[in-house]
Design an enzyme around this catalytic site. Structure first.
Site, PDB file in Angstrom:
ATOM      1  N   GLY A   1      -7.203   1.615   5.738  1.00  0.00           N
ATOM      2  CA  GLY A   1      -7.937   0.354   5.782  1.00  0.00           C
ATOM      3  C   GLY A   1      -7.709  -0.519   4.563  1.00  0.00           C
TER       4      GLY A   1
ATOM      5  N   GLY B   1      -4.907  -2.085   3.454  1.00  0.00           N
ATOM      6  CA  GLY B   1      -4.165  -3.305   3.761  1.00  0.00           C
ATOM      7  C   GLY B   1      -5.037  -4.337   4.441  1.00  0.00           C
TER       8      GLY B   1
ATOM      9  N   ASN C   1      10.753  -5.837   9.567  1.00  0.00           N
ATOM     10  CA  ASN C   1       9.567  -5.025   9.326  1.00  0.00           C
ATOM     11  C   ASN C   1       8.581  -5.175  10.489  1.00  0.00           C
ATOM     12  OD1 ASN C   1       7.454  -3.563   8.282  1.00  0.00           O
ATOM     13  ND2 ASN C   1       7.572  -4.484   6.246  1.00  0.00           N
TER      14      ASN C   1
ATOM     15  N   VAL D   1       0.875  -1.168   0.000  1.00  0.00           N
ATOM     16  CA  VAL D   1       0.000   0.000   0.000  1.00  0.00           C
ATOM     17  C   VAL D   1       0.909   1.214   0.000  1.00  0.00           C
ATOM     18  CG1 VAL D   1      -1.782   1.269   1.259  1.00  0.00           C
ATOM     19  CG2 VAL D   1      -1.796  -1.241   1.293  1.00  0.00           C
TER      20      VAL D   1
ATOM     21  N   ASN E   1       6.576  -3.082  11.933  1.00  0.00           N
ATOM     22  CA  ASN E   1       5.231  -2.536  11.738  1.00  0.00           C
ATOM     23  C   ASN E   1       4.334  -3.561  11.056  1.00  0.00           C
ATOM     24  OD1 ASN E   1       5.807  -0.072  12.928  1.00  0.00           O
ATOM     25  ND2 ASN E   1       6.364   0.904  10.995  1.00  0.00           N
TER      26      ASN E   1
ATOM     27  N   TYR F   1       0.080  -7.708  11.056  1.00  0.00           N
ATOM     28  CA  TYR F   1      -0.389  -9.062  10.750  1.00  0.00           C
ATOM     29  C   TYR F   1      -0.851  -9.784  12.018  1.00  0.00           C
ATOM     30  CZ  TYR F   1       1.959  -8.335   6.243  1.00  0.00           C
ATOM     31  OH  TYR F   1       2.352  -7.848   5.029  1.00  0.00           O
TER      32      TYR F   1
END
Length: 173
Positions: free
Chosen positions: A103, A105, A132, A95, A134, A139
């Site tokens: 929203g 992702g 990563n 994204v 973030n 997730y």
């Protein structure tokens, strides 16, 4: 002063052939973010047949905002021998920074989950770079488990050609 209408919310849809150049542009942005531009070989001409040719091997969703493609999720089917079921493997999700937090992702991941469920798949998997944080937190908030005991093995290029012979690699001086 005339009132401005609020911007339209982002939308998701299946990628179409005319989206390929935009998807390639987003792949380039992703490679820059992941510091992997040295591996980048994709062009619209090389990607198109794999998404829309006579024997497609991957699928792609795109997210649009303001009439522009600003996000994508490229995925394909894999197979679990343990489950004896196909699965959905997300190769890449990206994204654009200006649209993160909108929203998109979350919507792309949820749509992929719906596709996996609708197709009767047993798994939905992807990889994330260990630095990563973030993305890892995102997730995990979505309900994903980051598997600590698994490592990706990869053979490409000249090493793949040598690997295919079944012979050990030539020793280096």
């Amino acid at each position: 002063m005339p009132e401005r209408s609020p911007p339209e919310p982002p939308t998701l849809r299946a990628a179409e052939p005319h989206d390929v150049p935009a998807i390639v542009g987003l792949i380039r942005e992703l490679a820059e973010f992941e510091r992997l531009t040295h591996l980048l070989k994709v062009t619209p001409e090389t990607l198109h047949p794999h998404l829309f040719g006579p024997r497609p091997v991957a699928e792609c969703l795109v997210g649009e905002a303001g009439g522009r493609v600003v996000a994508f999720a490229l995925f394909f089917t894999n197979f679990s021998t343990f489950l004896a079921q196909p699965g959905l493997y997300l190769e890449d999700l990206y994204v654009q920074p200006a649209h993160r937090g909108s929203g998109l992702g979350r919507a792309l991941l949820a749509q992929l989950g719906r596709i996996a469920v609708a197709r009767g798949y047993g798994r939905f998997e992807w990889s994330v770079l260990d630095w990563n944080e973030n993305a890892i937190r995102f997730y995990q908030r979505m309900g994903a488990t980051v598997l600590p005991d698994w490592r990706i093995c990869r053979v490409t290029g000249d090493a793949l050609q040598a690997f295919a012979t079944g012979l050990p690699p030539a020793s280096t001086p």
